[in-house]
Design a protein around this motif. Structure first.
Motif, PDB file in Angstrom:
ATOM      1  N   SER A  10       0.820  -1.212   0.000  1.00 34.86           N
ATOM      2  CA  SER A  10       0.000   0.000   0.000  1.00 34.86           C
ATOM      3  C   SER A  10       0.850   1.257   0.000  1.00 34.86           C
ATOM      4  N   GLY A  11       0.374   2.215  -0.750  1.00 29.32           N
ATOM      5  CA  GLY A  11       0.992   3.524  -0.748  1.00 29.32           C
ATOM      6  C   GLY A  11       2.222   3.687  -1.604  1.00 29.32           C
ATOM      7  N   ARG A  93      -5.142   1.810  -9.783  1.00 31.05           N
ATOM      8  CA  ARG A  93      -4.482   2.244  -8.543  1.00 31.05           C
ATOM      9  C   ARG A  93      -4.803   1.287  -7.402  1.00 31.05           C
ATOM     10  N   SER A  94      -6.046   0.897  -7.287  1.00 31.72           N
ATOM     11  CA  SER A  94      -6.452  -0.024  -6.208  1.00 31.72           C
ATOM     12  C   SER A  94      -5.800  -1.391  -6.378  1.00 31.72           C
ATOM     13  N   ARG A  95      -5.786  -1.895  -7.607  1.00 30.01           N
ATOM     14  CA  ARG A  95      -5.220  -3.225  -7.866  1.00 30.01           C
ATOM     15  C   ARG A  95      -3.754  -3.306  -7.448  1.00 30.01           C
ATOM     16  N   ILE A  98      -1.468   1.665  -5.367  1.00 33.06           N
ATOM     17  CA  ILE A  98      -0.774   2.903  -5.694  1.00 33.06           C
ATOM     18  C   ILE A  98      -1.467   4.042  -4.966  1.00 33.06           C
ATOM     19  N   ARG A  99      -0.666   4.895  -4.352  1.00 31.34           N
ATOM     20  CA  ARG A  99      -1.273   5.988  -3.589  1.00 31.34           C
ATOM     21  C   ARG A  99      -1.932   6.996  -4.524  1.00 31.34           C
ATOM     22  N   GLY A 100      -2.935   7.638  -3.992  1.00 32.18           N
ATOM     23  CA  GLY A 100      -3.689   8.619  -4.750  1.00 32.18           C
ATOM     24  C   GLY A 100      -5.127   8.623  -4.271  1.00 32.18           C
ATOM     25  N   ASP A 101      -5.964   9.385  -4.955  1.00 32.44           N
ATOM     26  CA  ASP A 101      -7.368   9.460  -4.586  1.00 32.44           C
ATOM     27  C   ASP A 101      -8.182   9.797  -5.827  1.00 32.44           C
TER      28      ASP A 101
END
Length: 137
Positions: A10-11, A93-95, A98-101
């Protein structure tokens, strides 16, 4: 670990920077000229990895698909094809943790559309490579 030996923790950051799109000129050119095609192929590759756990043997499929037509319609009629890309970018990103929103995803696909499509394609390619797919196939 992906093909660049980056963990799925994560991240972490994207494996390739947003401005690194020129490192893969073919994908970058396609993303600039036909973002609908690049979007549809990225989406299909991601969905195939999610469902099958292996790379898509057709590497995104046909040149033109339903997702491509929808993207084209939204772009031509409302200048809003990029809206479809937010969900795919968020899923990638979720898979890969990767950090972000979602707000950052929205801004990235709106302001840096071809670069974001290329970045997403390259991230998918790293998993495909680690699972045995190569560009020469």
């Amino acid at each position: 670990m992906n093909a660049k030996n980056l963990p799925y923790t994560s991240g972490r950051a994207w494996s390739h920077g947003l401005c690194g799109c020129c490192d893969q000129p073919g994908t970058c050119f396609k993303a600039w000229c036909c973002p609908c095609v690049t979007f549809a192929q990225n989406k299909r590759r991601l969905e195939y990895l999610d469902r099958q756990g292996i790379p898509d043997p057709e590497h995104g499929g046909e040149f033109v698909s339903g997702d491509c037509w929808l993207h084209t319609f939204l772009t031509c009629c409302f200048n809003a094809g990029w809206v479809l890309q937010i969900g795919t970018r968020n899923s990638i990103r979720s898979r890969y943790s990767i950090r972000g929103d979602p707000f950052a995803d929205c801004c990235t696909v709106f302001w840096c559309n071809p670069c974001s499509l290329t970045q997403e394609s390259r991230e998918l390619e790293l998993e495909e490579t680690s699972l045995g797919w190569s560009r020469q196939k």
